[in-house]
Scaffold this motif. Structure first.
Motif, PDB file in Angstrom:
ATOM      1  N   SER A 140       0.992  -1.296   0.030  1.00  0.00           N
ATOM      2  CA  SER A 140      -0.060   0.043   0.077  1.00  0.00           C
ATOM      3  C   SER A 140       0.934   1.188  -0.008  1.00  0.00           C
ATOM      4  CB  SER A 140      -0.956   0.056   1.015  1.00  0.00           C
ATOM      5  OG  SER A 140      -0.324  -0.204   2.291  1.00  0.00           O
ATOM      6  N   HIS A 141       2.011   1.007  -0.126  1.00  0.00           N
ATOM      7  CA  HIS A 141       2.972   2.361  -0.358  1.00  0.00           C
ATOM      8  C   HIS A 141       3.086   2.651  -1.851  1.00  0.00           C
ATOM      9  CE1 HIS A 141       6.575   4.881   0.040  1.00  0.00           C
ATOM     10  NE2 HIS A 141       6.448   4.945   1.095  1.00  0.00           N
ATOM     11  N   HIS A 142       2.796   4.042  -2.053  1.00  0.00           N
ATOM     12  CA  HIS A 142       2.800   4.211  -3.297  1.00  0.00           C
ATOM     13  C   HIS A 142       3.965   3.975  -4.163  1.00  0.00           C
ATOM     14  CE1 HIS A 142       4.798   8.331  -3.051  1.00  0.00           C
ATOM     15  NE2 HIS A 142       4.074   8.072  -1.877  1.00  0.00           N
ATOM     16  N   GLU A 143       5.025   4.043  -3.579  1.00  0.00           N
ATOM     17  CA  GLU A 143       6.350   4.090  -4.322  1.00  0.00           C
ATOM     18  C   GLU A 143       6.882   2.501  -4.266  1.00  0.00           C
ATOM     19  OE1 GLU A 143       9.140   8.036  -4.200  1.00  0.00           O
ATOM     20  OE2 GLU A 143       9.408   6.110  -5.039  1.00  0.00           O
ATOM     21  N   LEU A 144       6.655   1.720  -3.145  1.00  0.00           N
ATOM     22  CA  LEU A 144       7.059   0.441  -2.888  1.00  0.00           C
ATOM     23  C   LEU A 144       6.320  -0.300  -3.563  1.00  0.00           C
ATOM     24  CD1 LEU A 144       8.061   0.537   1.054  1.00  0.00           C
ATOM     25  CD2 LEU A 144       9.672   0.670  -0.897  1.00  0.00           C
ATOM     26  N   GLN A 145       5.111  -0.101  -4.057  1.00  0.00           N
ATOM     27  CA  GLN A 145       4.199  -1.116  -4.493  1.00  0.00           C
ATOM     28  C   GLN A 145       4.751  -1.380  -5.839  1.00  0.00           C
ATOM     29  OE1 GLN A 145       0.383   1.556  -5.678  1.00  0.00           O
ATOM     30  NE2 GLN A 145       0.288   0.387  -4.063  1.00  0.00           N
ATOM     31  N   GLN A 146       5.319  -0.296  -6.549  1.00  0.00           N
ATOM     32  CA  GLN A 146       5.867  -0.384  -7.970  1.00  0.00           C
ATOM     33  C   GLN A 146       7.122  -1.444  -7.811  1.00  0.00           C
ATOM     34  OE1 GLN A 146       3.934   1.430  -9.750  1.00  0.00           O
ATOM     35  NE2 GLN A 146       2.964   2.817  -8.404  1.00  0.00           N
ATOM     36  N   SER A 147       7.505  -1.813  -6.903  1.00  0.00           N
ATOM     37  CA  SER A 147       8.877  -2.568  -6.726  1.00  0.00           C
ATOM     38  C   SER A 147       8.933  -3.706  -7.703  1.00  0.00           C
ATOM     39  CB  SER A 147       9.447  -2.697  -5.366  1.00  0.00           C
ATOM     40  OG  SER A 147      10.220  -3.695  -5.408  1.00  0.00           O
ATOM     41  N   GLU A 148       9.839  -3.919  -8.376  1.00  0.00           N
ATOM     42  CA  GLU A 148      10.048  -5.218  -9.296  1.00  0.00           C
ATOM     43  C   GLU A 148      10.101  -6.251  -8.421  1.00  0.00           C
ATOM     44  OE1 GLU A 148       9.559  -5.758 -12.375  1.00  0.00           O
ATOM     45  OE2 GLU A 148      10.496  -7.677 -12.739  1.00  0.00           O
ATOM     46  N   ASP A 149      11.006  -6.024  -7.202  1.00  0.00           N
ATOM     47  CA  ASP A 149      11.365  -7.065  -6.378  1.00  0.00           C
ATOM     48  C   ASP A 149      10.072  -7.662  -5.676  1.00  0.00           C
ATOM     49  OD1 ASP A 149      14.152  -5.268  -5.790  1.00  0.00           O
ATOM     50  OD2 ASP A 149      14.164  -7.005  -6.613  1.00  0.00           O
ATOM     51  N   LEU A 150       9.218  -6.678  -5.343  1.00  0.00           N
ATOM     52  CA  LEU A 150       8.003  -7.093  -4.757  1.00  0.00           C
ATOM     53  C   LEU A 150       7.162  -8.087  -5.567  1.00  0.00           C
ATOM     54  CD1 LEU A 150       5.681  -6.825  -2.464  1.00  0.00           C
ATOM     55  CD2 LEU A 150       4.846  -5.079  -3.763  1.00  0.00           C
ATOM     56  N   ARG A 151       7.097  -7.691  -7.027  1.00  0.00           N
ATOM     57  CA  ARG A 151       6.389  -8.631  -7.728  1.00  0.00           C
ATOM     58  C   ARG A 151       7.240  -9.870  -7.884  1.00  0.00           C
ATOM     59  NH1 ARG A 151       6.254  -9.994 -12.930  1.00  0.00           N
ATOM     60  NH2 ARG A 151       8.121  -9.080 -13.531  1.00  0.00           N
ATOM     61  N   MET A 152       8.446  -9.903  -7.891  1.00  0.00           N
ATOM     62  CA  MET A 152       9.044 -11.334  -7.922  1.00  0.00           C
ATOM     63  C   MET A 152       8.687 -12.055  -6.784  1.00  0.00           C
ATOM     64  SD  MET A 152      10.657 -11.718 -10.437  1.00  0.00           S
ATOM     65  CE  MET A 152      11.885 -12.840 -10.205  1.00  0.00           C
ATOM     66  N   PHE A 153       8.772 -11.237  -5.572  1.00  0.00           N
ATOM     67  CA  PHE A 153       8.507 -12.111  -4.039  1.00  0.00           C
ATOM     68  C   PHE A 153       7.019 -12.382  -4.268  1.00  0.00           C
ATOM     69  CE2 PHE A 153       8.462 -12.715   0.372  1.00  0.00           C
ATOM     70  CZ  PHE A 153       7.363 -12.779   0.613  1.00  0.00           C
ATOM     71  N   LEU A 154       5.967 -11.665  -5.038  1.00  0.00           N
ATOM     72  CA  LEU A 154       4.692 -12.063  -4.813  1.00  0.00           C
ATOM     73  C   LEU A 154       4.381 -13.188  -5.828  1.00  0.00           C
ATOM     74  CD1 LEU A 154       3.012  -8.695  -3.922  1.00  0.00           C
ATOM     75  CD2 LEU A 154       3.353 -10.720  -2.459  1.00  0.00           C
ATOM     76  N   GLN A 155       5.065 -13.310  -6.967  1.00  0.00           N
ATOM     77  CA  GLN A 155       4.634 -13.820  -7.988  1.00  0.00           C
ATOM     78  C   GLN A 155       5.661 -15.041  -8.493  1.00  0.00           C
ATOM     79  OE1 GLN A 155       1.806 -12.072 -10.339  1.00  0.00           O
ATOM     80  NE2 GLN A 155       1.262 -12.253  -8.370  1.00  0.00           N
ATOM     81  N   ALA A 156       7.012 -14.809  -8.374  1.00  0.00           N
ATOM     82  CA  ALA A 156       7.922 -16.061  -8.732  1.00  0.00           C
ATOM     83  C   ALA A 156       7.637 -17.292  -8.166  1.00  0.00           C
ATOM     84  CB  ALA A 156       9.264 -15.440  -8.397  1.00  0.00           C
ATOM     85  N   GLU A 157       7.805 -18.169  -9.144  1.00  0.00           N
ATOM     86  CA  GLU A 157       7.973 -19.626  -8.532  1.00  0.00           C
ATOM     87  C   GLU A 157       8.932 -19.850  -7.617  1.00  0.00           C
ATOM     88  OE1 GLU A 157       4.888 -20.013 -10.802  1.00  0.00           O
ATOM     89  OE2 GLU A 157       5.610 -21.618  -9.298  1.00  0.00           O
ATOM     90  N   GLU A 158       8.676 -20.914  -6.650  1.00  0.00           N
ATOM     91  CA  GLU A 158       9.503 -21.225  -5.481  1.00  0.00           C
ATOM     92  C   GLU A 158      10.955 -21.417  -5.991  1.00  0.00           C
ATOM     93  OE1 GLU A 158       6.453 -22.388  -5.725  1.00  0.00           O
ATOM     94  OE2 GLU A 158       5.700 -21.449  -4.164  1.00  0.00           O
ATOM     95  N   GLU A 159      11.383 -22.181  -6.968  1.00  0.00           N
ATOM     96  CA  GLU A 159      12.546 -22.250  -7.441  1.00  0.00           C
ATOM     97  C   GLU A 159      13.408 -21.176  -7.788  1.00  0.00           C
ATOM     98  OE1 GLU A 159       9.745 -25.029  -8.159  1.00  0.00           O
ATOM     99  OE2 GLU A 159      10.141 -23.844  -9.711  1.00  0.00           O
ATOM    100  N   THR A 160      12.591 -20.313  -8.548  1.00  0.00           N
ATOM    101  CA  THR A 160      13.129 -18.803  -8.715  1.00  0.00           C
ATOM    102  C   THR A 160      13.379 -18.152  -7.609  1.00  0.00           C
ATOM    103  OG1 THR A 160      11.556 -18.744 -10.667  1.00  0.00           O
ATOM    104  CG2 THR A 160      12.578 -16.902 -10.132  1.00  0.00           C
ATOM    105  N   MET A 161      12.656 -18.223  -6.582  1.00  0.00           N
ATOM    106  CA  MET A 161      12.678 -17.446  -5.453  1.00  0.00           C
ATOM    107  C   MET A 161      14.025 -18.130  -4.455  1.00  0.00           C
ATOM    108  SD  MET A 161      11.093 -15.085  -3.974  1.00  0.00           S
ATOM    109  CE  MET A 161      12.393 -14.191  -2.932  1.00  0.00           C
TER     110      MET A 161
END
Lengths: 431, 555
Positions: free
Chosen positions: A147-168
Motif C-alpha cells: 500500500s506504499h505508493h512507491e514501494l508497490q511499484q517495486s519489481e522485487d515485490l512483484r518477484m516476491f509475490l509472483q515468482a515460482e519457488e525455485e526462482t525465489m
C-alpha cells in the motif's frame, strides 16, 4: 477489531487498519473494478523439514489487477528468509523510504523473554502463539509495502509475490544484500553512533550534516526508541501478570472448593460457588492476557521495530552524505592532481586534455549521482516522516482503544461474576 | 492540595515532574481523592493518640505517589460495618470485643448501647535496662516494655476510672500465657505470639519492636474476645496490677528438680497421706522436673495404650467428639491450603498493580517526550492519547493496590483461624493428657488390687497369719485409698475438660460460620466493587479513543 469467521474478512479488516491514508486507492472487495489495487495475505503457517533445518512456510495469496501481475489471484509459498530478501532489496533500492519492519528472526530471542513461564502447557501455547504473531507481523509487512505508493511499484515485490519457488530460491541465494545478519544491522547503527564519539575524541573531521532540524529528528528517533521499548517491556509484563493472576485464581478456586466440600453445610456451598467463580475468572484472565499480547503489546513492538527501521534509513542517509562529500572532495583533489600533471609536462597537452576530460567527466557524473541520491533521500525522508507520524498515531490509537475495551470487558466480567455470588451468600446467612 | 504534599515527598524530581504533567493538565484532577474526609480511623491506627504506623516503605517514588487515598475505604468500610452490625444481635458482648478495624471507639462518656466491653491497646514501646544479677558484674540486659491501656466497664476491674494503663514486657506475656494454659485446660485458649529470637536478630530493631507490639495487641484482644478467659483473674492482673506482674512464673527446672527429689520417695513408697495440695497436683499434667515417677508411669501407660494387646480401662468414648475432631483436622488442612493460595493471590494482585503503574509511568514519559518534541499535529494527538492511557493505567494501578489492602484484611481471617486451630489442638491435647492420667491411675489401682489379692491368697495359706504380709496389705490398702482419691480428682478433671472442649467446639462452630460468611461477603463485595471502578476507568479510556474504532470500521 471485529473477529469474523472468514479469514478473508479478517485479512481485509487488518488491511483496512494498516493502510491508513493510502487505503483510498484500494477497494479489495470488488476485484473487477477499474481502480488499481494490490491485496496480499500471508496465511497458513506450516512447519516443514526436520530437526535443525526445520522452518515455517507461509502461503502468500495475492489478489490484484495490476497489469504486470498474474491476476486476478496468485498463490506462492514463502519462508521467512524470503521476506528478509525482500526487505533487503527494498532497503537498497528505495533509500530514504522507511521500509516496513520485519518481526524478529528466531524464537530464541523471544524465548529468553518467556524464560520465566513455568508451566509447560504455557510453553506450547506460546510457541503456537509465536507462530501466529509472526504470521500477522509478516502479513502486515507485505501489506504495508503493497500500500506504499512507491514501494508497490517495486519489481522485487512483484518477484516476491509472483515468482515460482525455485526462482525465489535462486534469488535468495544470489543475495549480496547488506543485511546478512542482524549483526550487520547493528554495525551500521554503531557506525552512526561512533561517529559522534570519534568527533569527541578528535579522531577525524566530522562528515555529518549540519542541518539542525535533521539533528533534532535523529535525536528524536533515538530517544523515541528508548521510550517505546520501555513501554513495550511493561506491556509485555502486564501480559505475564494477567497469566499469573489467572493461574493464582484458579489455584485459589480449587482450594476453596475443597474447603467447601469438607464444610458441607450452606457455608460449604457458598465456598464451592466461590471456587467455581474463581475458576471461571481465571479463564477470562488468560483470554485477556492473550488479547493484550496481540492487540497492545504487539503493536508497541511493531512501533519499536518501525523506529529501528528508520534508524537504518538514518544510517543510510549518513552513508550517502559521506559518499557525496567524499566524491566532492575527490573531484577537487583530482582537478588539482591533473593540473599538477599538466604542469610537470610528462604528457602532451592534447592527450592531457582528453584524459582530463574523461576522468573529470566520470568523476563529476559520480559526484552528481551521489548528490542526487543524497538529495533524494532527504526529500523522501521528509515526506515519509510526516506520513509515519500520522500512521503511528492511528496505529496506536487503535491499539489503545482495543486495550481499553479488553480491560473494561474483563473488569465487568469480574464484577458480574462476584456480584452473582451475593444472593447465594444472603441465602446462607438466612439459613 | 494533597497532591502538592505528595510531590514534596518525592526525592526524585523528575518523577514528580512526570506526575505533575498528568495532574496539572487535567482541569478536574481525577487523580485527587474527593474532599470527603474519612470518618473512620486509618486501618493501622491502634490508639487515637499514637501516630499511625508507617505502611511498608516502597522503593520507588512512583509508588509513594500512588498511596491509596482514604475515600475508597470510606465506601467499602460501609460493607464491613454492615455485616458486623447485622450480627450484633447475637453474642452481644463477644462481638463488641472483636475490635475489628472498622469498630468505632466508644466515647469516653460511655454510650449506653455498649456494655461489658473490654478494649485493649498496646503502644509506646520503650527501652529499659535491667542490671541483672548475672555472672557478669555490671552487665545490663536491655528489653522493651509496652504500655498496655485498657478501657472497660467490667465490674471485676477495681480501677476507679474506666481507663487505666500498665507497663509490661514480653516476658510477662509469656507468663500470662503459661498461667492461662494451666488454669483453662480444655478451653481454646488463644496462642501467644512467638518468642522468635532468630527473627529479632535479623530484623531491624524498630521493625521488630513494632511487629511485636502489634502481635501482643492482637493476642490480648483475642483473650478479651474469649467469653470465659476475658473474665479470668490472670488477665485482670496482667491488665490492671501496677508494678511487677504478680503472677507466678513457671518455676524453673532446677527448683522443680529439688521438689521432685523431696517428693520422690513419698511417691515411690506411696505411704503419705494425701493432702488437698498434693491432690491438686494430680489435676495438672505431669511436668518435667518434678513428678518424675508420674511421668514414667504415664509414659508406660501411653505405650501400653499404643502397643499393648489389651485395651486401656478407660477410653475416649465420645463418638461425637471424635467425629468433630476429625472434621476439624480436615478443616485445618483445607484452610491451610486456602490460606496459602490466598497469599499467592494477594501477591499477584500486588504485582498486577505494580506493573500497571509502571506501564502508566512509561506512558507519562512518552507523553512528555512527544509533547516536547512535537513537530507534527499527529504527534500532539498521539501525545494526548498517550496521556489518557497513562492516566487510566495509573488510576487502575492505584485501584489494584487499594483492592489488595482490603483483600488482605478479609483473607486475614483465614490466618486467624489457623491460629485458632493451634488453640484447639492444645485443648485436645489437654483432654488427651487428662485421659492418660485417668488411665494411669486406673491401671495403678488395678495393679494394687491384684497385688493385695496375691498377698491375701499367699498369707491365707499360712496358719496364724503372716505378720509382714499383713502389714504389707495394710500399706497397699492405704495406697489404694490415696490412689482412689487421686483418681476421683482425675476423673473430675477429665470430665471438666471434656465439657470445656464441648462448649468451646459449639462456640467456635457458630462463630466460624458467621466469621467465614462475613469474610466471604467482604471479599466478594470488595472484588466486585473495585472491578466496577476499574471498568469505569477503562470505559472512559475506550470512550476517549473511540474515534479510532470508528475510523477502523470506516476504512
Amino acid at each position: 477489531m471485529k473477529m469474523s469467521t472468514a479469514p478473508y474478512d479478517l485479512e481485509q479488516q487488518q488491511q483496512h487498519q494498516r493502510s491508513g491514508v493510502a487505503a483510498s486507492s484500494q477497494s479489495p472487495r470488488s476485484p473487477s473494478s477499474s481502480t488499481p489495487f494490490l491485496s496480499v495475505s500471508v496465511t497458513d503457517p506450516v512447519k516443514l523439514g526436520n530437526g535443525v533445518q526445520a522452518y515455517i512456510s507461509y502461503r502468500v495469496i495475492t489478489k490484484t489487477n495490476f497489469p504486470e501481475y498474474q491476476g486476478p489471484e496468485k498463490i506462492v509459498i514463502r519462508r521467512y528468509s524470503d521476506f528478509v530478501w525482500l526487505r533487503d532489496r527494498l532497503f537498497e533500492k528505495y533509500k530514504g523510504i522507511f521500509i516496513p519492519p520485519l518481526p524478529e528472526k528466531s524464537a530464541v530471542g523471544v524465548l529468553k523473554f518467556h524464560m520465566f513461564w513455568f508451566i509447560t502447557a504455557e510453553k506450547f501455547r506460546f510457541s503456537a502463539e509465536f507462530i501466529e504473531m509472526r504470521r500477522q507481523a509478516l502479513d502486515l509487512f507485505v501489506n504495508r509495502i503493497a500500500s506504499h505508493h512507491e514501494l508497490q511499484q517495486s519489481e522485487d515485490l512483484r518477484m516476491f509475490l509472483q515468482a515460482e519457488e525455485e526462482t525465489m530460491e535462486r534469488l535468495r541465494a544470489q543475495e549480496t544484500g547488506i543485511f546478512k545478519k542482524p549483526s550487520d544491522l547493528m554495525q551500521i547503527f554503531k557506525d552512526v553512533q561512533s561517529k559522534v564519539s570519534d568527533v569527541v575524541l578528535g579522531k577525524e573531521k566530522p562528515v555529518e550534516e549540519s542541518d539542525p532540524d535533521y539533528e533534532k529528528l535523529k535525536h528524536y528517533i533515538f530517544e523515541l526508541e528508548n521510550h517505546l521499548a520501555e513501554a513495550q517491556k511493561h506491556a509485555y509484563r502486564l501480559v505475564k501478570r494477567h497469566r499469573e493472576l489467572g493461574q493464582s485464581l484458579s489455584d485459589f478456586g480449587k482450594a476453596v472448593k475443597l474447603l467447601g466440600a469438607s464444610e458441607g453445610n450452606s457455608l460449604g456451598k457458598a465456598f464451592s460457588e466461590l471456587g467455581i467463580k474463581s475458576e471461571i475468572l481465571s479463564t477470562k484472565l488468560q483470554k485477556e492476557a492473550h488479547q493484550i499480547l496481540m492487540n497492545f503489546e504487539e503493536p508497541l513492538k511493531d512501533y519499536v521495530r518501525a523506529v529501528q527501521s528508520i534508524k537504518a534509513t538514518i544510517a543510510e542517509r549518513a552513508n550517502s552524505f559521506r559518499k557525496q562529500c567524499q566524491l566532492a572532495e575527490t573531484v577537487k583533489l583530482k582537478e588539482i592532481d591533473l593540473k599538477k600533471m599538466k604542469g610537470k609536462g610528462c604528457i602532451d597537452l592534447k592527450s592531457w586534455q582528453k584524459l582530463s576530460a574523461n576522468i573529470m567527466r566520470q568523476l563529476k557524473t559520480e559526484s552528481e549521482q551521489a548528490t542526487k541520491t543524497f538529495e533524494s533521500i532527504v526529500r523522501l525522508m521528509n515526506e515519509e516522516i510526516g506520513r509515519f507520524q500520522e500512521q503511528k498515531t492511528l496505529d496506536m490509537g487503535i491499539a489503545f482503544h482495543e486495550f481499553a475495551k479488553g480491560q473494561a470487558r474483563l473488569a465487568n466480567d469480574i464484577a458480574g461474576a462476584w456480584r452473582s455470588l451475593l444472593p447465594k451468600l444472603e441465602a446462607c446467612s438466612a439459613a | 492540595m494533597m497532591n502538592h504534599h505528595d510531590f514534596q515527598q518525592d526525592p526524585d524530581d523528575d518523577d514528580g515532574v512526570m506526575e505533575s504533567l498528568l495532574l496539572h493538565d487535567e482541569p478536574s484532577n481525577p487523580l485527587q481523592p474527593p474532599p470527603n474526609p474519612n470518618p473512620n480511623p486509618k486501618p493501622d491506627h491502634h490508639h487515637p493518640l499514637l501516630p499511625s504506623t508507617q505502611s511498608p516503605k516502597s522503593p520507588t517514588t512512583f509508588n509513594s505517589f500512588l498511596d491509596p487515598p482514604s475515600y475508597a475505604e470510606a465506601i467499602f468500610t460501609s460493607f464491613d460495618s454492615f455485616s458486623s452490625s447485622s450480627s450484633n444481635g447475637t453474642n452481644h458482648s463477644h462481638h463488641h470485643n472483636r475490635n475489628t478495624l472498622t469498630d468505632e471507639l466508644p466515647s469516653r462518656s460511655g454510650s449506653g448501647s455498649v456494655s461489658d466491653y473490654l478494649y485493649i491497646f498496646v503502644s509506646d514501646p520503650q527501652k529499659e535496662q535491667e542490671t541483672s544479677a548475672s555472672l557478669v558484674p555490671g552487665a545490663a540486659t536491655t528489653f522493651y516494655t509496652y504500655l498496655i491501656t485498657t478501657r472497660t466497664d467490667l465490674p471485676e476491674f477495681g480501677s476507679s476510672t474506666s481507663e487505666f494503663a500498665v507497663r509490661r514486657r514480653f516476658r510477662d506475656v509469656v507468663t500470662l500465657s503459661d498461667r492461662l494454659a494451666e488454669s483453662y485446660r480444655g478451653y481454646f485458649v488463644p496462642v501467644r505470639p512467638d518468642k522468635s529470637t532468630v527473627e529479632s536478630q535479623v530484623m531491624q530493631k524498630q521493625e521488630f519492636v513494632e511487629q511485636r507490639r502489634a502481635a501482643v495487641e492482637k493476642y490480648l484482644r483475642k483473650l478479651a474476645a474469649h467469653p470465659v478467659i476475658r473474665r479470668s483473674e490472670e488477665l485482670r492482673l496482667f491488665l490492671e496490677a501496677k508494678g511487677r506482674l504478680p503472677l507466678q512464673k513457671s518455676t524453673d527446672v532446677a527448683s522443680r528438680m529439688l521438689d521432685g527429689a523431696v517428693k520422690l520417695p513419698k511417691q515411690l513408697f506411696g505411704s503419705e497421706v494425701a493432702t488437698a495440695g498434693e491432690l491438686s497436683e494430680v489435676v495438672q499434667p505431669a511436668k518435667g522436673g518434678r513428678d518424675l515417677l508420674r511421668i514414667f508411669k504415664e509414659l508406660k501407660q501411653s505405650v501400653t495404650n499404643d502397643w499393648g494387646g489389651s485395651k486401656p480401662l478407660v477410653v475416649e468414648e465420645d463418638k461425637e467428639f471424635l467425629e468433630r475432631k476429625e472434621k476439624l483436622v480436615e478443616f485445618e488442612q483445607q484452610l491451610s491450603g486456602v490460606s496459602q493460595q490466598a497469599e499467592s493471590l494477594v501477591k499477584h494482585q500486588q504485582d498486577m498493580g505494580e506493573t500497571m503503574g509502571e506501564l502508566g509511568l512509561a506512558f507519562v514519559k512518552l507523553t512528555k517526550f512527544e509533547t516536547e518534541e512535537a513537530i507534527f499535529d499527529s504527534q500532539r494527538t498521539r501525545a494526548s492519547d498517550m496521556r489518557n492511557v497513562a492516566t487510566a493505567a495509573v488510576k487502575a494501578s492505584r485501584l489494584y493496590r487499594e483492592l489488595n489492602t482490603q483483600t488482605i484484611k478479609h483473607l486475614d481471617k483465614l490466618h486467624e483461624y489457623l491460629g485458632t486451630m493451634l488453640a484447639v489442638n492444645n485443648a485436645f491435647a489437654d483432654r488427651a493428657s487428662a485421659l492418660l492420667t485417668v488411665q494411669t491411675l486406673s491401671s495403678e489401682l488395678a495393679s494394687l488390687n491384684s497385688r493385695i489379692e496375691k498377698l491375701e491368697v499367699a498369707s491365707s495359706k499360712i496358719f496364724g497369719g503372716d505378720k509382714s504380709r499383713m502389714r504389707k496389705i495394710e500399706e497397699l490398702k492405704e495406697a489404694i485409698r490415696v490412689t482412689e482419691n487421686a483418681k476421683t480428682c482425675a476423673d473430675r478433671e477429665y470430665e471438666r475438660i471434656k465439657e470445656n472442649n464441648r462448649s468451646e467446639l459449639e462456640r467456635i462452630n457458630k462463630e466460624r460460620h458467621d466469621d467465614f460468611l462475613s469474610m466471604l461477603r467482604g471479599f466478594v463485595v470488595n472484588q466486585a466493587g473495585y472491578a466496577e471502578k476499574m471498568a469505569a476507568v477503562w470505559e472512559k479510556l475506550a470512550e476517549e479513543t473511540t474515534a479510532y474504532s470508528k475510523e477502523a470500521a470506516e476504512l
